[in-house]
Design an enzyme around this catalytic site. Sequence first.
Site, PDB file in Angstrom:
ATOM      1  N   LEU A  19       0.815  -1.218   0.000  1.00 35.15           N
ATOM      2  CA  LEU A  19       0.000   0.000   0.000  1.00 35.15           C
ATOM      3  C   LEU A  19       0.850   1.270   0.000  1.00 35.15           C
ATOM      4  CD1 LEU A  19      -2.740  -1.094   2.558  1.00 35.15           C
ATOM      5  CD2 LEU A  19      -2.765  -1.305   0.059  1.00 35.15           C
ATOM      6  N   ASN A  58       0.351   5.935  -0.749  1.00 41.55           N
ATOM      7  CA  ASN A  58      -0.615   7.025  -0.529  1.00 41.55           C
ATOM      8  C   ASN A  58      -1.764   7.031  -1.529  1.00 41.55           C
ATOM      9  OD1 ASN A  58       0.587   7.934   1.731  1.00 41.55           O
ATOM     10  ND2 ASN A  58       1.853   9.472   0.687  1.00 41.55           N
ATOM     11  N   HIS A 104      -3.380   4.320  -2.539  1.00 41.28           N
ATOM     12  CA  HIS A 104      -4.393   3.460  -1.918  1.00 41.28           C
ATOM     13  C   HIS A 104      -5.070   4.194  -0.754  1.00 41.28           C
ATOM     14  CE1 HIS A 104      -1.646   0.107  -3.449  1.00 41.28           C
ATOM     15  NE2 HIS A 104      -2.798  -0.146  -4.033  1.00 41.28           N
ATOM     16  N   GLY A 108      -8.428   3.574  -8.693  1.00 38.93           N
ATOM     17  CA  GLY A 108      -7.586   4.712  -9.074  1.00 38.93           C
ATOM     18  C   GLY A 108      -7.606   4.945 -10.578  1.00 38.93           C
ATOM     19  N   SER A 117       2.523   0.433  -6.525  1.00 36.36           N
ATOM     20  CA  SER A 117       3.231  -0.545  -5.681  1.00 36.36           C
ATOM     21  C   SER A 117       4.555  -0.931  -6.330  1.00 36.36           C
ATOM     22  CB  SER A 117       2.372  -1.790  -5.503  1.00 36.36           C
ATOM     23  OG  SER A 117       1.143  -1.427  -4.943  1.00 36.36           O
TER      24      SER A 117
END
Length: 281
Positions: free
Chosen positions: A33, A35, A37, A147, A186
């Site tokens: 994870l 920012n 996420h 996203g 990621s």
Amino acid sequence: MQVIEKISDIQAVLSGHWNNKTSIGFVPTMGALHNGHLSLIKNAGKENDLVVCSIFVNPVQFNNKEDFKSYPRDIQSDLNILEKVKCDIVFHPSAEEMYPGPVDGRFDFGDLDKVMEGAHRPGHFNGVAIVVSKLFDIVKPARAYFGLKDFQQLVIIYRLVKDHNIPVEIVPCTTVREEDGLAMSSRNKLLGKTERRHAVLLYKSLKMAKVQSGYLPVAQLKKMIEESFRHDKVMKLEYFEIVDMLTLKPIKLWSESKQVVACIAAYAGNIRLIDNLVIFS
Ligand code: PAF
């Protein structure tokens, strides 16, 4: 925060909420994870009574075994991060729990998965659709947060819920960027120092495309971006496409569409990164 690994356990917990008409905001992730996420989780917290986040590195959406193996995983750090935000339930199933038998399911997205990521990662979106539809079925959220960095994925998820009448509102969330403009991902965790420095070329190219779109024809603009990658010793361009935002069809003339997004995929060393920027809408 509850961490749940079994489908029957999360369904037992959620069934009370389904009956009470609690609104569930769902953030599906593959962990590692960042920012980006966290902004999805924050949005889910603002708009729903209960926030569920899933962490599952979905094997069936990887068309490359090495990529699956090297995908960053750090469940303890993910759980520490989630403890600090409004996340009520983390669903962290094993592959056996999600796929106890042979995995099947064929989704038809028309031409949407024939270009860009779909063309370069055969079977990827079918694998995404398999896991996302399964997760939607398990969690039954009112809203699910995705996203905009994975623009093609988002368009395909819209199509998935429409075609299969899945009663969930899809909420697109703005791409979160590092200070120099690199989209948070990621996979950024896998970049070495040099690759990280050069990786900003994706965003620079997109910004350059937006500025030049008023002056250059589409083909010339594409050539210019391809050229800038040829001059970079670390970056290797996989594709740079200018497409209609709804159909994802590459355009040849600016006048062909009223809503246009530039999408890019490139390797920084061995690490594959993607990004996009709306040119006009
Ligand atoms: O975008 C991702 O992280 C994944 O594709 C998703 C939606 C969690 C499905 O595995």
